[in-house]
Scaffold this motif. Structure first.
Motif, short mmCIF file in Angstrom:
data_model
loop_
_atom_site.label_atom_id
_atom_site.label_comp_id
_atom_site.label_asym_id
_atom_site.label_seq_id
_atom_site.Cartn_x
_atom_site.Cartn_y
_atom_site.Cartn_z
N SER A 39 0.79 -1.11 0.05
CA SER A 39 0.01 0.12 0.15
C SER A 39 0.88 1.25 0.08
CB SER A 39 -0.95 0.11 1.26
OG SER A 39 -1.53 1.24 1.44
N LYS A 40 0.52 2.35 -0.71
CA LYS A 40 1.20 3.49 -0.64
C LYS A 40 0.84 4.38 0.48
CE LYS A 40 2.10 4.35 -5.58
NZ LYS A 40 1.68 5.46 -6.79
N HIS A 41 -0.22 3.86 1.26
CA HIS A 41 -0.76 4.60 2.38
C HIS A 41 -0.21 4.43 3.71
CE1 HIS A 41 -3.55 6.28 -0.55
NE2 HIS A 41 -3.93 5.02 -1.01
N LYS A 42 1.00 4.82 3.89
CA LYS A 42 1.58 4.61 5.33
C LYS A 42 0.98 5.02 6.52
CE LYS A 42 4.79 2.07 2.92
NZ LYS A 42 4.73 0.72 2.95
N LYS A 43 1.17 4.54 7.51
CA LYS A 43 0.60 5.05 8.90
C LYS A 43 1.48 4.97 9.91
CE LYS A 43 -3.83 5.39 11.34
NZ LYS A 43 -5.03 5.05 11.47
N GLU A 44 2.38 5.95 10.33
CA GLU A 44 3.55 5.65 11.17
C GLU A 44 2.87 5.26 12.46
OE1 GLU A 44 7.59 5.74 11.95
OE2 GLU A 44 6.55 6.20 10.14
N GLY A 45 4.01 4.29 13.12
CA GLY A 45 3.40 3.81 14.16
C GLY A 45 2.45 2.81 14.39
N LYS A 46 1.93 2.26 13.21
CA LYS A 46 0.83 1.27 13.00
C LYS A 46 1.56 -0.09 13.11
CE LYS A 46 -1.35 -0.05 9.36
NZ LYS A 46 -1.44 -1.39 9.36
N VAL A 47 0.84 -0.95 13.50
CA VAL A 47 1.31 -2.49 13.22
C VAL A 47 1.34 -2.59 11.66
CG1 VAL A 47 0.72 -5.00 13.58
CG2 VAL A 47 0.78 -3.35 15.41
N ALA A 94 6.67 -3.10 5.17
CA ALA A 94 5.44 -2.90 5.83
C ALA A 94 5.55 -2.39 7.46
CB ALA A 94 4.73 -4.28 6.08
N ASP A 95 7.02 -2.49 7.88
CA ASP A 95 7.09 -1.93 9.39
C ASP A 95 7.37 -0.51 9.47
OD1 ASP A 95 8.23 -2.40 12.14
OD2 ASP A 95 10.14 -1.71 11.48
N GLN A 96 6.45 -0.15 10.31
CA GLN A 96 6.35 1.33 10.49
C GLN A 96 6.71 1.55 12.15
OE1 GLN A 96 5.53 3.76 8.05
NE2 GLN A 96 5.99 1.58 6.99
N GLY A 97 7.36 0.58 12.53
CA GLY A 97 8.04 1.08 13.80
C GLY A 97 7.19 0.27 15.03
N ALA A 98 6.25 -0.52 14.55
CA ALA A 98 5.41 -1.33 15.70
C ALA A 98 5.36 -2.58 15.64
CB ALA A 98 3.89 -0.66 15.61
N GLY A 99 6.18 -3.12 14.49
CA GLY A 99 6.17 -4.63 14.31
C GLY A 99 5.20 -5.06 13.12
N ILE A 127 13.08 -6.06 13.54
CA ILE A 127 11.68 -6.00 13.35
C ILE A 127 10.96 -7.22 14.28
CG2 ILE A 127 9.96 -5.99 11.81
CD1 ILE A 127 11.86 -4.88 9.87
N GLU A 128 10.33 -6.87 15.03
CA GLU A 128 9.29 -7.72 15.73
C GLU A 128 8.20 -8.32 15.02
OE1 GLU A 128 6.78 -8.33 20.09
OE2 GLU A 128 7.61 -6.27 19.51
N THR A 129 7.97 -9.58 14.93
CA THR A 129 7.09 -10.28 14.11
C THR A 129 6.19 -11.37 14.74
OG1 THR A 129 8.47 -12.23 13.50
CG2 THR A 129 8.82 -10.13 12.04
#
Length: 336
Positions: A39-47, A94-99, A127-129
């Protein structure tokens, strides 16, 4: 089987090129690899939520990448798993800082793709998975293990897992909580399908199995895996009755329980027929005292041009209803 294609070897590449052209504002590929779609629509801090598997199942898996659902998908050739390297690239994007949560079907090829990828990104990228394996197919449970999901294939019911987990992630829940929601949906969904015709993998050029024009097979998988019973084609109501009996018995219900229902075409079943099926599902569930909160009818997980359909029931509570209702905007599925 006639197909509108060019060279069979270019089937996946040309299909993906068309998807990127049609949805250029929403979808992109990673490092030039068309088979790693994000997706082009990133959301920082989201899993981050990612999935993957073989091609040939549209809109599964590619079609659910977008706002409120999943963040990316790696696909292989028709009915073949993507590579470990593709899963690694997908996870990093896909990692935005929350795993990152992996949600994929319970198939060995996909397991052998995503688990090594998780090991790699956890070690090299910190990266936590976590993972949830879709395993909703009642027909593949096996008679010796009733209720045991580890032996089951993941089929159309994984849509509900994407839907609930995607909503939880969009609400900015932690990786632990998003996984909990995904597990909850996964543990409460059951599916059974019926096939009336085979499918043809383009590179193979011939049907994957044989079934007579007057036959059906209850419980067949989305790659043509054997079902639990083959016999003469029956009226729609009788088919639905048999399938629902097995689905409801596998996850016992009480009078007044609520469900979301997915009526899924396998690629060549007209919507007219899917709504005939929906009518009978509603009659049977009313008789059983099971209330339907929401219906989804259409093609959600196909098997190229296979004729047939599947039924999925997701047992709901107040939490899952909230996630089912959450808005979604993806190329193949939208909900306001």
């Amino acid at each position: 089987m006639k197909k509108i294609i060019n060279q069979p070897d270019n089937y996946i590449k040309e299909m993906l090129e068309g998807i990127y052209i049609a949805h250029k504002d929403d979808l992109a590929c990673v490092d030039g690899d068309l088979q790693v779609l994000v997706s082009k629509h990133k959301k920082e801090g989201k899993v981050g939520i990612v999935t993957g598997g073989g091609s040939g199942h549209l809109p599964l898996f590619l079609g659910y990448v977008g706002k409120g659902m999943i963040d990316g998908c790696a696909v292989g050739d028709v009915f073949q798993s993507p590579s470990v390297d593709q899963a690694i690239a997908l996870t990093r994007d896909a990692d935005q800082g929350a795993g990152v949560l992996y949600i994929y079907g319970n198939y060995n090829g996909d397991i052998f793709t995503f688990r090594p990828a998780a090991d790699e990104v956890e070690m090299e990228d910190d990266i936590e998975t976590a993972e949830v394996l879709g395993a909703d197919d009642v027909a593949s449970a096996g008679p010796s293990a009733p209720g045991e999901k580890s032996t089951r294939r993941g089929v159309a019911g994984i849509f509900f897992v994407y839907k609930c987990a995607g909503a939880a992630a969009d609400k900015m829940l932690s990786l632990e909580e998003v996984k909990r929601v995904a597990d909850k949906a996964n543990n409460n969904v059951r599916t059974m399908g019926v096939a009336l015709s085979p499918c043809t993998v383009p590179r193979v050029g011939k049907p994957s199995f044989e079934i007579e024009d007057d036959e059906m097979e209850i419980g067949m998988g989305i790659h043509g895996e054997p079902g639990i019973r083959r016999g003469k084609l029956e009226p729609a109501d009788q088919i639905v009755d048999e399938m629902l009996e097995k689905i409801v018995a596998d996850l016992p219900y009480e009078n007044g329980d609520e469900v979301a229902v997915l009526v899924n075409g396998l690629g060549a079943t007209p919507l007219d027929e899917q709504y005939i099926v929906t009518r009978r599902i509603n009659q049977v569930l009313e008789e059983k005292g099971i209330s339907v909160y929401k219906y989804y009818v259409g093609e959600y997980a196909t098997a190229i041009e296979m004729a047939g359909f599947s039924i999925s029931l997701l047992k709901l509570d107040d939490e899952l209803k909230e996630y089912i209702d959450h808005p979604v905007d993806t190329p193949f599925f939208k909900q306001v």
